[in-house]
Design an enzyme around this catalytic site. Structure first.
Site, PDB file in Angstrom:
ATOM      1  N   ASN A  13       5.915   2.088  -5.495  1.00  0.00           N
ATOM      2  CA  ASN A  13       5.183   1.285  -3.755  1.00  0.00           C
ATOM      3  C   ASN A  13       5.298   0.770  -4.121  1.00  0.00           C
ATOM      4  OD1 ASN A  13       3.590   0.755  -3.179  1.00  0.00           O
ATOM      5  ND2 ASN A  13       1.401   1.325  -4.069  1.00  0.00           N
ATOM      6  N   LYS A  15       3.948  -1.485  -1.926  1.00  0.00           N
ATOM      7  CA  LYS A  15       2.692  -2.817  -1.471  1.00  0.00           C
ATOM      8  C   LYS A  15       2.822  -3.530   0.005  1.00  0.00           C
ATOM      9  CE  LYS A  15       0.670  -2.025  -6.051  1.00  0.00           C
ATOM     10  NZ  LYS A  15       0.166  -2.554  -7.088  1.00  0.00           N
ATOM     11  N   HIS A  99      -4.814   5.048  -3.501  1.00  0.00           N
ATOM     12  CA  HIS A  99      -5.003   3.830  -4.158  1.00  0.00           C
ATOM     13  C   HIS A  99      -5.964   2.659  -4.576  1.00  0.00           C
ATOM     14  CE1 HIS A  99      -2.492   0.030  -5.569  1.00  0.00           C
ATOM     15  NE2 HIS A  99      -1.876   0.837  -6.703  1.00  0.00           N
ATOM     16  N   GLU A 101      -5.993   0.221  -4.600  1.00  0.00           N
ATOM     17  CA  GLU A 101      -5.991  -0.941  -3.501  1.00  0.00           C
ATOM     18  C   GLU A 101      -6.871  -0.584  -2.462  1.00  0.00           C
ATOM     19  OE1 GLU A 101      -1.978  -2.615  -4.465  1.00  0.00           O
ATOM     20  OE2 GLU A 101      -2.514  -3.021  -6.461  1.00  0.00           O
ATOM     21  N   GLU A 169      -3.851   5.851 -12.302  1.00  0.00           N
ATOM     22  CA  GLU A 169      -3.617   4.555 -12.479  1.00  0.00           C
ATOM     23  C   GLU A 169      -4.503   3.730 -12.773  1.00  0.00           C
ATOM     24  OE1 GLU A 169       0.319   2.946  -9.518  1.00  0.00           O
ATOM     25  OE2 GLU A 169      -1.849   3.224  -8.374  1.00  0.00           O
ATOM     26  N   GLY A 175      -0.463  -4.236 -12.062  1.00  0.00           N
ATOM     27  CA  GLY A 175       0.117  -6.154 -11.820  1.00  0.00           C
ATOM     28  C   GLY A 175      -0.280  -6.782 -13.340  1.00  0.00           C
ATOM     29  N   SER A 215       1.702  -0.809 -14.570  1.00  0.00           N
ATOM     30  CA  SER A 215       2.716  -2.026 -15.130  1.00  0.00           C
ATOM     31  C   SER A 215       4.047  -1.252 -16.022  1.00  0.00           C
ATOM     32  CB  SER A 215       1.859  -2.928 -16.758  1.00  0.00           C
ATOM     33  OG  SER A 215       1.186  -3.853 -15.315  1.00  0.00           O
TER      34      SER A 215
HETATM   35  P1  13P Z   1       2.025  -2.176 -11.197  1.00  0.00           P
HETATM   36  O1  13P Z   1       3.544  -1.641 -11.585  1.00  0.00           O
HETATM   37  O2  13P Z   1       2.969  -3.901 -10.493  1.00  0.00           O
HETATM   38  O3  13P Z   1       1.447  -2.450 -11.874  1.00  0.00           O
HETATM   39  O4  13P Z   1       1.649  -1.730 -10.338  1.00  0.00           O
HETATM   40  C1  13P Z   1       1.456  -0.673 -10.099  1.00  0.00           C
HETATM   41  C2  13P Z   1       0.964   0.006  -8.854  1.00  0.00           C
HETATM   42  O5  13P Z   1      -0.102  -0.235  -8.839  1.00  0.00           O
HETATM   43  C3  13P Z   1       1.329   0.897  -8.491  1.00  0.00           C
HETATM   44  O6  13P Z   1       0.919   1.925  -7.230  1.00  0.00           O
END
Ligand code: 13P
Length: 252
Positions: A13, A15, A99, A101, A169, A175, A215
């Site tokens: 992803n 983002k 997601h 976010e 997640e 992150g 992560s």
């Molecule tokens: P990270 O791998 O940067 O922690 O992000 C995970 C994520 O949100 C994947 O959708």
């Protein structure tokens, strides 16, 4: 009767990252995956503006392309939105929905995520639906209840391995460099599998791939991917570097 998919799915992803310059990284990914040693299915989910060029760059390879979100409807007066059909036309075969976010910054509810999932299916896309608890919820001992309720809200009789994956997640692991223990991941994935089984039966539930995200890095991928009921990963930051993404895929 659907059995567990023997191949893991490693999904990247991106983002809101990447530009046309990222096509060089996609070429590196293609070359690396073609060189062998990767026993997992690979998927990259770039920003919507890059779906078509990335799909073109990956044409004829085994690496799939996906979107990061879609509208629930096929078309209409929804300025700025993209339908699952549009993503499919651009070359996507998958789309991430719900997601954390999007839930946090765009107020997406479980009901909205479920409608987006239906939109993805209508367009023939595999929906990767995201669930996960916050740090406060985990600390309050509510992780299983929260994730169980999120999954339940998404499910309906059409769910199956061919059209759906669920990504666990934990919000606090995204992150941050933090990850749950392998035992905690396995516990949540077992609950997700059982919740799906209640809705569509154990055979169908077995075929739905359950991804872990938060992560995931080359250094922790092997142990996370070996956890019970983990069928792959949804990778954020590490998916932006071809060598790291490939190393995660090779760790399966
Ligand atoms: P990270 O791998 O940067 O922690 O992000 C995970 C994520 O949100 C994947 O959708």
């Amino acid at each position: 009767m659907a059995a567990r998919n023997p191949r893991k799915l490693i999904a990247g992803n991106w983002k809101m990252n990447g530009s046309r310059n990222s096509l060089a990284m996609v070429e590196a990914l293609r070359a690396g995956a073609g060189a062998g040693g990767v026993g997992a299915d690979l998927l990259v989910c770039p920003p919507a503006t890059l779906i078509a060029p990335v799909a073109q760059a990956l044409a004829g390879s085994a690496i799939a392309v996906g979107g990061q979100d879609c509208h629930a409807l096929a078309s209409g007066a929804y300025t700025g939105d993209l339908s699952a059909e549009m993503l499919a036309e651009a070359g996507a075969t998958h789309v991430i929905v719900g997601h954390s976010e999007r839930r946090e910054h765009h107020g997406e509810t479980d009901a909205m995520v479920r409608d987006k999932m239906r939109g993805a299916w209508r367009a023939g896309l595999v929906a990767i639906a995201c669930v996960g608890e916050t740090k406060a919820q985990r600390e309050a001992g509510e992780a299983l209840a929260v994730v169980g309720a999120q999954v339940k809200a998404l499910l309906e009789s059409d769910v199956g391995g061919a059209n759906t994956a669920i990504a666990y997640e934990p919000v606090w692991a995204i992150g941050t460099g933090l990850t749950p223990t392998v035992a905690d991941v396995a516990e949540v994935h077992r609950l997700i599998r059982a919740t799906i089984a209640q809705a569509v039966g154990p055979e169908t539930a077995a075929g739905v791939r359950l991804l872990y995200g938060g992560s995931v890095k080359p250094g922790n991928a092997a142990e996370l991917m070996a956890a019970d009921d983990v069928d792959g990963a949804l990778v954020g930051g590490a998916s932006l570097v071809a060598d790291d993404f490939l190393a995660i895929a090779r760790a399966c």
